[in-house]
Design an enzyme around this catalytic site. Structure first.
Site, mmCIF file in Angstrom:
data_model
loop_
_atom_site.group_PDB
_atom_site.id
_atom_site.type_symbol
_atom_site.label_atom_id
_atom_site.label_comp_id
_atom_site.label_asym_id
_atom_site.label_seq_id
_atom_site.Cartn_x
_atom_site.Cartn_y
_atom_site.Cartn_z
ATOM 1 N N LYS A 23 0.847 -1.187 0.000
ATOM 2 C CA LYS A 23 0.000 0.000 0.000
ATOM 3 C C LYS A 23 0.886 1.243 0.000
ATOM 4 C CE LYS A 23 -4.363 1.541 1.977
ATOM 5 N NZ LYS A 23 -5.436 1.203 2.930
ATOM 6 N N ASP A 96 -15.666 2.412 7.460
ATOM 7 C CA ASP A 96 -15.836 2.317 6.008
ATOM 8 C C ASP A 96 -16.043 0.867 5.585
ATOM 9 O OD1 ASP A 96 -16.088 3.170 3.405
ATOM 10 O OD2 ASP A 96 -13.939 3.345 3.023
#
Length: 246
Positions: A23, A96
Site C-alpha cells: 500500500k 468504512d
C-alpha cells in the site's frame, strides 16, 4: 482531517519469494492514513480476520505499508462473514465497511474473512476515563455513501450501531446484488441523492426476496442508541439460524 489517496498493489518479496500486498501513499504535509492504519492494525494484531502487517516506513516519496496478501470474496460465505466481522471488542469503529474492504484468506485461511483499510478507523471508548466518546452533530460524512448509515449521512458522530448498519447493508448487497438506492448507476449518484433514497426505502424494499433474518438484523441495528452496546449473541444467532436453514 485530510488524507492522501493510497494505492494498493500485489507484490513479491524477491528474498523469500512471498507474495504480499503493498500500500503506497504519496508523502505530503497533512496526516498519513497509511501510518494511522498501521498503528491500528498493530493494536488489532492476532485477531481473527485482521490481516498481518509486515513493515511500515518511508521509501522515496511514499509511505509504504506491507500487508498479508488476501484473496477475493465468495458470496457463498455471507453468513460466516457476518459472524466474523466484529471488531468492537477492541474499542474501534471501522468507519468504512463496504465490499471492497472485505477479502478472504488464501490457502489454509481461505475460510476466514478479513476486513482491511483502517485509515479512518476511530475509537469509541476512552480507555483512560472509561467514557464513551461524546455524541456530536455537524460531522462530515465518512466512509462510502452507498454503505454509510443514515446517521452518518446526517452528520452524526459514527458509533458502533453505524458500523453494524453498514455491515448489514453490505451483507444484503452480497445476497441481492444491489440495494434500492443503487438501482441506477451508483457512480453518478451524489451522497445527498443516496441519502434521500435510503431514508425513504422501507425494510421490505431493502430486504426483498432474501431471508427474513436479515430484515430483523437491520431493524435491530437501526434501533440501537449511540452509546448502547449491541447484543452480539442475538445477531449471531440470527445469522446462524439462516445458515442452518440454507
Amino acid at each position: 482531517m485530510l488524507y492522501n489517496l493510497a494505492v494498493v498493489y500485489s507484490a513479491r518479496n524477491i528474498i523469500n519469494d512471498d507474495h504480499v500486498a503493498l500500500k503506497l501513499e504519496t508523502v505530503v504535509n497533512h496526516s498519513s492514513s497509511v501510518e494511522r492504519e498501521y498503528y491500528i492494525l498493530k493494536q488489532l494484531e492476532g485477531g481473527v480476520g485482521i490481516p498481518r502487517t509486515f513493515w511500515f516506513g518511508r521509501e522515496s516519496m511514499h509511505h509504504v505499508l506491507v500487508l498479508e496478501l488476501l484473496g477475493p470474496f465468495s458470496l457463498l460465505n455471507v453468513v460466516n462473514l457476518g459472524v466474523q466481522l466484529y471488531v468492537h471488542s477492541h474499542n474501534y469503529v471501522h468507519g468504512d465497511i463496504k465490499p471492497q474492504n472485505i477479502l478472504v484468506g488464501l490457502g489454509n485461511s481461505r475460510h476466514t474473512a478479513y476486513i482491511i483499510d483502517f485509515g479512518i478507523t476511530k475509537t469509541y471508548w476512552n480507555t483512560k476515563t472509561s467514557d464513551h466518546v461524546p455524541f456530536r452533530h455537524g460531522r462530515s460524512l465518512s466512509g462510502t455513501p452507498a454503505f454509510a448509515s443514515i446517521n452518518n449521512h446526517l452528520g452524526v458522530e459514527p458509533g458502533r450501531h453505524d458500523n453494524l448498519e453498514s455491515l448489514t447493508y453490505m451483507l444484503i448487497y452480497f445476497l441481492r446484488g444491489s440495494l434500492p438506492w443503487l438501482a441506477s448507476d451508483d457512480e453518478k449518484l451524489s451522497s445527498s441523492t443516496i441519502l434521500e433514497h435510503k431514508a425513504h426505502a422501507t425494510i421490505a424494499e431493502i430486504c426483498h426476496d432474501i431471508p427474513v433474518e436479515f430484515a430483523n438484523i437491520l431493524i435491530y441495528t437501526c434501533s440501537l442508541a449511540f452509546t448502547e452496546d449491541s447484543d452480539y449473541d442475538h445477531l449471531r444467532s440470527l445469522l446462524h439460524s439462516e445458515g442452518e436453514e440454507s
